[in-house]
Design a protein around this motif. Structure first.
Motif, PDB file in Angstrom:
ATOM      1  N   LEU A   1      96.413 -40.566 -37.330  1.00 36.18           N
ATOM      2  CA  LEU A   1      96.240 -40.183 -38.730  1.00 36.18           C
ATOM      3  C   LEU A   1      94.940 -39.408 -38.900  1.00 36.18           C
ATOM      4  N   THR A   2      94.857 -38.571 -39.906  1.00 39.19           N
ATOM      5  CA  THR A   2      93.611 -37.877 -40.193  1.00 39.19           C
ATOM      6  C   THR A   2      92.554 -38.894 -40.630  1.00 39.19           C
ATOM      7  N   PRO A   3      91.279 -38.535 -40.574  1.00 38.63           N
ATOM      8  CA  PRO A   3      90.241 -39.462 -41.041  1.00 38.63           C
ATOM      9  C   PRO A   3      90.460 -39.922 -42.488  1.00 38.63           C
ATOM     10  N   ASP A   4      90.862 -39.017 -43.381  1.00 40.61           N
ATOM     11  CA  ASP A   4      91.096 -39.396 -44.780  1.00 40.61           C
ATOM     12  C   ASP A   4      92.274 -40.345 -44.904  1.00 40.61           C
ATOM     13  N   ASP A   5      93.364 -40.059 -44.185  1.00 43.75           N
ATOM     14  CA  ASP A   5      94.534 -40.935 -44.233  1.00 43.75           C
ATOM     15  C   ASP A   5      94.220 -42.290 -43.587  1.00 43.75           C
ATOM     16  N   SER A   6      93.353 -42.268 -42.581  1.00 38.95           N
ATOM     17  CA  SER A   6      92.958 -43.516 -41.922  1.00 38.95           C
ATOM     18  C   SER A   6      92.153 -44.390 -42.883  1.00 38.95           C
ATOM     19  N   ARG A   7      91.251 -43.780 -43.645  1.00 38.33           N
ATOM     20  CA  ARG A   7      90.481 -44.529 -44.641  1.00 38.33           C
ATOM     21  C   ARG A   7      91.416 -45.128 -45.683  1.00 38.33           C
ATOM     22  N   SER A   8      92.393 -44.340 -46.131  1.00 39.45           N
ATOM     23  CA  SER A   8      93.345 -44.834 -47.137  1.00 39.45           C
ATOM     24  C   SER A   8      94.120 -46.021 -46.600  1.00 39.45           C
ATOM     25  N   LEU A   9      94.542 -45.950 -45.336  1.00 39.01           N
ATOM     26  CA  LEU A   9      95.294 -47.050 -44.745  1.00 39.01           C
ATOM     27  C   LEU A   9      94.428 -48.297 -44.632  1.00 39.01           C
ATOM     28  N   MET A  10      93.172 -48.135 -44.243  1.00 40.86           N
ATOM     29  CA  MET A  10      92.278 -49.301 -44.142  1.00 40.86           C
ATOM     30  C   MET A  10      92.022 -49.901 -45.517  1.00 40.86           C
ATOM     31  N   GLU A  11      91.862 -49.070 -46.521  1.00 41.76           N
ATOM     32  CA  GLU A  11      91.644 -49.578 -47.873  1.00 41.76           C
ATOM     33  C   GLU A  11      92.870 -50.357 -48.371  1.00 41.76           C
ATOM     34  N   ARG A  12      94.060 -49.862 -48.058  1.00 40.09           N
ATOM     35  CA  ARG A  12      95.262 -50.590 -48.435  1.00 40.09           C
ATOM     36  C   ARG A  12      95.378 -51.905 -47.675  1.00 40.09           C
ATOM     37  N   THR A  13      95.040 -51.853 -46.412  1.00 44.52           N
ATOM     38  CA  THR A  13      95.061 -53.078 -45.587  1.00 44.52           C
ATOM     39  C   THR A  13      94.071 -54.093 -46.116  1.00 44.52           C
ATOM     40  N   ARG A  14      92.886 -53.618 -46.477  1.00 36.03           N
ATOM     41  CA  ARG A  14      91.845 -54.496 -47.041  1.00 36.03           C
ATOM     42  C   ARG A  14      92.318 -55.112 -48.348  1.00 36.03           C
ATOM     43  N   GLY A  15      92.973 -54.316 -49.189  1.00 38.73           N
ATOM     44  CA  GLY A  15      93.430 -54.826 -50.469  1.00 38.73           C
ATOM     45  C   GLY A  15      94.540 -55.847 -50.360  1.00 38.73           C
ATOM     46  N   ALA A  16      95.281 -55.794 -49.254  1.00 38.16           N
ATOM     47  CA  ALA A  16      96.398 -56.725 -49.071  1.00 38.16           C
ATOM     48  C   ALA A  16      95.958 -58.051 -48.462  1.00 38.16           C
ATOM     49  N   LEU A  17      94.705 -58.163 -48.035  1.00 37.93           N
ATOM     50  CA  LEU A  17      94.235 -59.400 -47.417  1.00 37.93           C
ATOM     51  C   LEU A  17      93.894 -60.465 -48.442  1.00 37.93           C
TER      52      LEU A  17
ATOM     53  N   LEU B   1      86.588 -41.783 -37.845  1.00 39.25           N
ATOM     54  CA  LEU B   1      87.567 -42.736 -37.305  1.00 39.25           C
ATOM     55  C   LEU B   1      88.972 -42.280 -37.646  1.00 39.25           C
ATOM     56  N   GLN B   2      89.849 -42.323 -36.647  1.00 40.84           N
ATOM     57  CA  GLN B   2      91.262 -42.060 -36.852  1.00 40.84           C
ATOM     58  C   GLN B   2      92.063 -43.252 -36.360  1.00 40.84           C
ATOM     59  N   LEU B   3      93.014 -43.701 -37.160  1.00 44.52           N
ATOM     60  CA  LEU B   3      93.889 -44.787 -36.752  1.00 44.52           C
ATOM     61  C   LEU B   3      95.159 -44.216 -36.129  1.00 44.52           C
ATOM     62  N   MET B   4      95.583 -44.847 -35.031  1.00 41.26           N
ATOM     63  CA  MET B   4      96.867 -44.519 -34.438  1.00 41.26           C
ATOM     64  C   MET B   4      97.896 -45.454 -35.071  1.00 41.26           C
ATOM     65  N   PRO B   5      98.785 -44.915 -35.909  1.00 42.55           N
ATOM     66  CA  PRO B   5      99.695 -45.784 -36.664  1.00 42.55           C
ATOM     67  C   PRO B   5     100.699 -46.514 -35.776  1.00 42.55           C
ATOM     68  N   MET B   6     101.028 -47.726 -36.171  1.00 47.33           N
ATOM     69  CA  MET B   6     102.006 -48.510 -35.422  1.00 47.33           C
ATOM     70  C   MET B   6     103.367 -47.841 -35.430  1.00 47.33           C
ATOM     71  N   ALA B   7     103.610 -46.995 -36.452  1.00 47.98           N
ATOM     72  CA  ALA B   7     104.899 -46.303 -36.535  1.00 47.98           C
ATOM     73  C   ALA B   7     105.088 -45.307 -35.398  1.00 47.98           C
ATOM     74  N   ARG B   8     103.989 -44.891 -34.757  1.00 49.58           N
ATOM     75  CA  ARG B   8     104.109 -43.977 -33.620  1.00 49.58           C
ATOM     76  C   ARG B   8     104.335 -44.804 -32.362  1.00 49.58           C
ATOM     77  N   SER B   9     105.553 -44.819 -31.893  1.00 50.09           N
ATOM     78  CA  SER B   9     105.931 -45.710 -30.790  1.00 50.09           C
ATOM     79  C   SER B   9     105.438 -45.232 -29.431  1.00 50.09           C
TER      80      SER B   9
ATOM     81  N   GLU C   1      85.436 -58.187 -43.812  1.00 50.90           N
ATOM     82  CA  GLU C   1      84.088 -57.684 -43.562  1.00 50.90           C
ATOM     83  C   GLU C   1      84.111 -56.550 -42.545  1.00 50.90           C
ATOM     84  N   LEU C   2      84.988 -56.665 -41.562  1.00 54.04           N
ATOM     85  CA  LEU C   2      85.103 -55.624 -40.544  1.00 54.04           C
ATOM     86  C   LEU C   2      85.560 -54.311 -41.170  1.00 54.04           C
ATOM     87  N   ILE C   3      86.593 -54.362 -41.983  1.00 56.23           N
ATOM     88  CA  ILE C   3      87.101 -53.146 -42.618  1.00 56.23           C
ATOM     89  C   ILE C   3      86.049 -52.544 -43.546  1.00 56.23           C
TER      90      ILE C   3
END
Length: 275
Positions: free
Chosen positions: A259-275, A198-206, A182-184
């Motif tokens: 990540l860019t806003p578009d890439d951030s949306r894509s990542l959230m959508e993938r995360t949502r789909g994996a739940l 919204l921009q996500l800071m990826p976990m891959a960026r240490s 619901e949050l996503i």
């Protein structure tokens, strides 16, 4: 906003008093809330919140209301004594006031989803786990105040809202799988607004520019910039130009590292789909 139990307060006596005075002058002018709202360039819901003592009146609102209602300086004087709640730190009262007037709001968070983007169930989870423990009435008051504050996103379409949030905050699963879904969904919907990004800071960026902690910046209609940083049970309101400059540099770097806003949306959508 802060980790204090007074951060989203119930109406204070001074706010209720201002609301009653405001209502009396509005009725004296023969105006309904719906008729009055466009005259001060705010939504009727904002007028209602102020008259009910649930919202601190922004300075520009007070000035416009004073002029429209020909209030003899009474509203301006009453506003000087309007505070959210006794015991609430002055730096927070100032920030909350400015936030409702801001033309730009920048937020970086590495601990939790910013309050403006939270769902009710996500917020409830946080309040239920608060230490010291909150009473049921305190939790409900916090939830109501947070929902009220979230109206800023819809009521201020000309205000720029930029959020940078650590990816792990979304993936943490606060409240469980359903709450996270619901949050996503909610964040994806809110960020469809043209003024919300919204921009996500990826976990891959240490390593990145925000490792010292959360950052909040806002710009007033007079093009002044202020900042706000939080600790465990305190916060710091920042007006020093040198410090603001440093925070701006860090935030600009964060925007380039996230990540860019578009890439951030894509990542959230993938995360949502994996739940």
């Amino acid at each position: 906003m802060t980790n204090s139990t007074t951060n989203e307060p119930e109406p204070s006596d001074s706010l209720k008093t201002f609301g009653l005075v405001h209502k009396a002058f509005r009725k004296r002018a023969g105006l309904t809330q719906e008729e009055f709202a466009p005259l001060v360039r705010y939504q009727p819901s904002t007028v209602a919140s102020i008259e009910q003592g649930r919202r601190l009146p922004p300075r520009v609102y007070v000035e416009r209301a004073e002029e429209v209602l020909d209030a003899f300086g009474v509203l301006r004087a009453a506003a000087k004594y309007a505070t959210r709640q006794p015991g609430l730190a002055s730096w927070f009262r100032k920030w909350a006031d400015l936030e409702e007037q801001a033309i730009s709001l920048y937020t970086f968070e590495n601990r939790l989803v910013p309050g403006l983007l939270q769902t009710e169930e996500y917020s409830r989870t946080l309040f239920n786990e608060r230490v010291p423990v909150l009473t049921d009435s305190q939790i409900e008051a916090q939830l109501a105040a947070r929902a009220e504050r979230q109206r800023l996103l819809a009521e201020r379409p000309n205000t720029v809202f930029n959020f940078i949030v650590e990816e792990h905050v979304i993936r943490r699963g606060t409240g469980g799988t359903q709450v996270t879904r619901e949050l996503i969904d909610h964040i994806l919907t809110v960020t469809e607004l043209r003024n919300v990004e919204l921009q996500l800071m990826p976990m891959a960026r240490s390593v990145h520019a925000g490792l010292d902690g959360p950052i909040r910046l806002l710009e007033t209609p007079e093009n002044e910039w202020f900042g706000y940083c939080e600790g465990q049970r305190n916060g710091q309101f920042i007006a020093d130009p040198e410090t603001i400059s440093v925070l701006h540099m860090r935030y600009a770097k964060l925007r380039s590292q996230a990540l860019t806003p578009d890439d951030s949306r894509s990542l959230m959508e993938r995360t949502r789909g994996a739940l």
